[in-house]
Each structure stands twice: as C-alpha cells, then as structure tokens.
Enzyme design. Structure first.
Site, mmCIF file in Angstrom:
data_model
loop_
_atom_site.group_PDB
_atom_site.id
_atom_site.type_symbol
_atom_site.label_atom_id
_atom_site.label_comp_id
_atom_site.label_asym_id
_atom_site.label_seq_id
_atom_site.Cartn_x
_atom_site.Cartn_y
_atom_site.Cartn_z
ATOM 1 N N ASP A 26 0.821 -1.223 0.000
ATOM 2 C CA ASP A 26 0.000 0.000 0.000
ATOM 3 C C ASP A 26 0.848 1.263 0.000
ATOM 4 O O ASP A 26 0.668 2.152 -0.828
ATOM 5 C CB ASP A 26 -0.913 0.046 1.236
ATOM 6 C CG ASP A 26 -2.070 -0.933 1.153
ATOM 7 O OD1 ASP A 26 -2.458 -1.294 0.018
ATOM 8 O OD2 ASP A 26 -2.575 -1.331 2.209
ATOM 9 N N ARG B 130 -0.124 4.060 17.415
ATOM 10 C CA ARG B 130 -0.524 5.066 16.424
ATOM 11 C C ARG B 130 -0.339 6.519 16.873
ATOM 12 O O ARG B 130 0.146 7.339 16.095
ATOM 13 C CB ARG B 130 -1.958 4.832 15.958
ATOM 14 C CG ARG B 130 -2.138 3.557 15.126
ATOM 15 C CD ARG B 130 -1.252 3.561 13.901
ATOM 16 N NE ARG B 130 -1.525 2.429 13.024
ATOM 17 C CZ ARG B 130 -0.759 1.350 12.919
ATOM 18 N NH1 ARG B 130 0.349 1.246 13.634
ATOM 19 N NH2 ARG B 130 -1.064 0.384 12.089
ATOM 20 N N ASP C 63 -7.357 2.775 12.784
ATOM 21 C CA ASP C 63 -6.063 3.455 12.707
ATOM 22 C C ASP C 63 -6.169 4.841 12.083
ATOM 23 O O ASP C 63 -5.482 5.770 12.491
ATOM 24 C CB ASP C 63 -5.061 2.590 11.940
ATOM 25 C CG ASP C 63 -4.648 1.364 12.744
ATOM 26 O OD1 ASP C 63 -4.683 1.448 13.990
ATOM 27 O OD2 ASP C 63 -4.298 0.340 12.140
ATOM 28 N N SER D 88 -3.379 -9.389 6.619
ATOM 29 C CA SER D 88 -3.024 -8.006 6.931
ATOM 30 C C SER D 88 -2.450 -8.002 8.350
ATOM 31 O O SER D 88 -3.137 -8.340 9.312
ATOM 32 C CB SER D 88 -4.269 -7.124 6.847
ATOM 33 O OG SER D 88 -4.010 -5.897 7.479
HETATM 34 N N1 ARG Z 1 -8.080 -4.247 15.597
HETATM 35 C C1 ARG Z 1 -6.877 -3.672 16.138
HETATM 36 C C2 ARG Z 1 -7.052 -2.199 16.367
HETATM 37 O O1 ARG Z 1 -7.977 -1.619 15.895
HETATM 38 C C3 ARG Z 1 -5.667 -3.978 15.268
HETATM 39 C C4 ARG Z 1 -5.596 -3.196 14.020
HETATM 40 C C5 ARG Z 1 -4.467 -3.600 13.168
HETATM 41 N N2 ARG Z 1 -4.155 -2.568 12.204
HETATM 42 C C6 ARG Z 1 -3.778 -2.819 10.990
HETATM 43 N N3 ARG Z 1 -3.536 -1.790 10.235
HETATM 44 N N4 ARG Z 1 -3.671 -4.015 10.500
HETATM 45 O O2 ARG Z 1 -6.257 -1.600 17.026
#
Ligand code: ARG
Length: 427
Positions: free
Chosen positions: A30, A111, A140, A192
């Site tokens: 990406d 993040r 995110d 992912s």
């Molecule tokens: N579900 C978790 C969260 O919202 C993990 C997210 C993982 N992020 C990713 N870009 N794959 O924090």
C-alpha cells in the site's frame, strides 16, 4: 472560490495545495504504491518516515532503500522503541489496558506516537501534508488523523486508500507498471499484519469467516500450544511502582524486558487471542492476536495490584481501567480525560512494587507465587490455624448483625404479606 462547496473536514488535504508530503512508510504494498502515486498524481515531493516500534524481523535498511528507489526525497528511520515502551506501554500496564476483554491495544498505543513523530518530521522537512496508508474502515485512520489534527492544525492529512478505489489487484498492477517490487508473491492476498513489541495482529482471508477455526500458518510469533515444550517454565516479574523492572531477578531495560517476556511467552504458546471486536467506526470484525509479552506482564501486574490494593481500590480501578482502554482504543490519546485517568493510575500504582511468578505451560499462563512489601496481607490473620492478636473472631457476629441490618429489614418488608404462609420459614 464561489462554486466551492464548504469544506466539511478541516484537516483533509486539498489537491491543489499539496506541495511536500510526509508519508508514513512501512515498505509494504500500500504505502509503496502510495509513494509513487502521490508524486504522479499531485506532482508533490515525498519524504518518507518509518518508525521502529519493535516489529520483529524488520530490516529497516531495506525499507529505506526501497523508499529512496521509489523517488522519496529522504527516508527517516526512527527507532522509537524506548519511547513507545516508556510513554505508551507502561501507562497501559498501569491501567491493565485490555479492550473488549482480549485486545491489549498494541496497535492503538503505537498510532499516536507514530503520528506525533510524523508531525515532528513533517515540520522539520518543510512538509504541508501527512499521508498514511489507513483504510476508511479501520480504527487506525481515527488515531492518526485525530493526532495530526490535534497536534498540528496547520498540517493536512492525505489518506489515499480511503479514496483511490484500487483493490489489491489494481495495486499489484500499478506496482508492476512502476517497477515497485512486491514481496511474498502476488497470487494470493496475504494476511493483513500489524505488529510491535507489545503484540501482533492478523486480519483478512479466512479470519473474516467466523466459522473458520484458525489455520496454523497465521501464528508467526507464538508457538502453537500443541507444539510448545512439555516442560513448564516459571518466570518471575519484578515491579516497582507499577513498572516492570526485572525478569527472573535480573534487572533489565524496559525494551529488553518486554522483548524477553515476549520470547518466553511465545515459546510456551502463551498469548493467542481469537477476538471479535467492536471497531469505533461501527464495524464488528475478527482479529487474531499474538500477545505473549502482554499476556505475562498484564497478568502479573494485575495480580500484584490486587495484592496491595484495598477492597475499595480493587473495585473501582477496573472501571477506570476500562475507560482508559476505551479512550485509547478509540483514538483519543490526547483527550484530557486520559491524562486525568493517568493521574489516578499513577497514584494507585505507587504501591505496586513486588514480584509475581507466572508459570508458562502449553498456552497457559498462571500466577503461582506473589510477594510485596506493600501486600495488605498477613498470613497470621488469614490462617485457618488459631489466630489471636488483631483479628477478633468474637467481633465477627457483631459485624454481621450490623452489616446485614438493611438487607434483613428489606427482606422482612418485602415478605410481610406472606407471613403465616411460609414466608418466614427457613426450612
Ligand atoms: N483491531 C486492532 C485495532 O484496531 C488492530 C488493528 C491492526 N491494524 C492494521 N492496520 N492491521 O487496534
């Protein structure tokens, strides 16, 4: 200007005003496609930023070279592991932070730090825009956009995945046309993944099918319990004021301690969570988490906290812990309530000093011993053997008489009419 619709979002970048972009770059498909696409689409310059939060097995020199080859003006690689551990993971430990009964927030904690670093490097490199690879369906984007909009109202955000409408296949085609290497083959979509020193998540593929039990190949961090050693291992975790400071009696720097705890847990199959999660944007999704360090450290911390807290503290704190976890999950790291709660967490953790031993065995982690100079525990008082001194058994009936007074009166009032028909009978 007059035919311009009023902007609904204050922080989103506008096509005509993108000059130099700070791109949060992971080296994956990406953000690699994005690096090229931003230059092509907006005629903008791109400065890349890659943040090391302890993703196991990442080669940052390779990531840097890839960014430069794709035309980045520069690529900053920042080792933020220490800051992440100290300023984000430690507060989470003090708050026993788990969202939705299973998710120790490793991504959610990372993040706001990544976005704050993006702000710092954007300003330093003269960028007007910060770009990231988050989709419009996840949490995110909330965490990153909210951080940038909070800390740097002068910067704009660009999130191409929300709008470019390329699926994986189109991205692979774009990558091929632009000489972008695609790692791990192009036939089938990979999981992912997001990871750092506090845990790893996998999403996508069969994970989206709730009826599909985990396939073995998803576990790249934690040994499957079936394959874990036949011999258990006991690890002791030492804490000072809520901060883990030692493993098995050896004092360690935080990052080293967390990484070692992760390795021990991983070896014994500890920390696998198959989780259904309520995202902040309304979706319900499934994640597979591997959180070996969190499984050990949070368990030990919580146990020690319980040992040194009073019944009153021990009943209130989980409610505040839950609020803390929710705020952080929901992308509101910079919300004042979070720091208000942290003040309480600090106070409650002042006495959380001591050692907890945890036995690791084929996927389970279980507390086996506890000690603390602040334990509100006296074996002399608690014993079944005869105890004298402070605790008066003779006082117990008097306590019960008054303790149960209102409940007894209420029972009588509610059962007044049944009198004579067995309402009073205890038989
Ligand atoms: N579900 C978790 C969260 O919202 C993990 C997210 C993982 N992020 C990713 N870009 N794959 O924090």
């Amino acid at each position: 200007m007059s035919d311009h619709l009023p902007r609904t979002v204050s922080y989103e970048a506008e096509p005509g005003h993108i000059g130099r972009v700070l791109l949060l770059y992971s080296g994956g498909l990406d953000t690699s496609v994005m690096l090229k696409w931003i230059q092509e689409r907006y005629g903008a310059e791109v400065v890349a930023l890659t943040v090391n939060l302890g993703q196991p097995g990442e080669d940052y020199e390779v990531v840097r070279e890839k960014a430069m080859r794709l035309g980045a003006l520069d690529c900053h690689v920042v080792d933020a592991r220490e800051e992440f551990a100290r300023d984000f993971v430690v507060p989470a430990i003090k708050a026993n932070a788990v969202y939705g009964l299973g998710y120790p927030l490793f991504t959610a904690l990372g993040r706001p730090l990544i976005a704050r670093l993006a702000v710092h490097y954007a300003r330093r490199s003269g960028c007007d825009t910060i770009a990231h690879g988050c989709t419009g369906k996840g949490n995110d984007q909330v965490r990153i956009d909210a951080t940038v909009a909070t800390l740097a109202p002068e910067l704009k955000v660009l999130a191409p995945v929300r709008s470019w409408q390329m699926g994986r296949e189109e991205e692979v085609t774009y990558a091929r046309e632009h000489g972008i290497p695609v790692k791990g083959g192009t036939e089938s979509a990979p999981y992912s993944i997001d990871d750092n020193l506090w845990g790893r998540s996998s999403e996508g593929r069969w994970i989206e099918d709730l009826a599909h039990a985990p396939e073995d190949d998803v576990f790249q961090l934690v040994t499957r319990p079936e394959e874990a050693p036949d011999e258990p291992e006991v690890v002791t975790v030492g804490f000072e004021a809520g901060v883990p400071v030692a493993l098995n009696g050896e004092r360690l720097e935080l990052v080293e301690l967390l990484e070692r705890a992760a390795r021990m847990g991983a070896r014994h199959g500890v920390g696998i969570v198959d989780h259904i999660e309520d995202r902040i944007v309304g979706l319900k999704v499934r994640d597979i988490y591997e959180v070996p360090a969190a499984a050990i450290i949070l368990l030990a911390h919580q146990e020690l906290e319980k040992l040194v807290g009073t019944i009153h503290q021990n009943q209130l704190k989980p409610m505040l812990d839950q609020r803390w976890a929710y705020l952080v999950y929901a992308g509101l790291w910079w919300e004042p309530l979070r720091s208000d709660l942290d003040a309480y967490m600090e106070a409650a953790n002042a006495q959380v000093t001591g050692t907890i031993a945890v036995k690791l065995y084929k996927g389970s982690a279980r507390v086996v011993t506890r000690s603390s100079p602040y334990a509100i525990y006296d074996a002399q008082l608690a014993t079944f053997a005869e105890s004298g001194g402070l605790f008066s058994q003779a006082a117990a009936p008097g306590f019960i008489e008054l303790w149960s007074l209102q409940s007894r009166m209420a029972w009588q009032v509610r059962h007044r009419d049944e009198e004579g028909e067995g309402g009073q009978s205890g038989a």
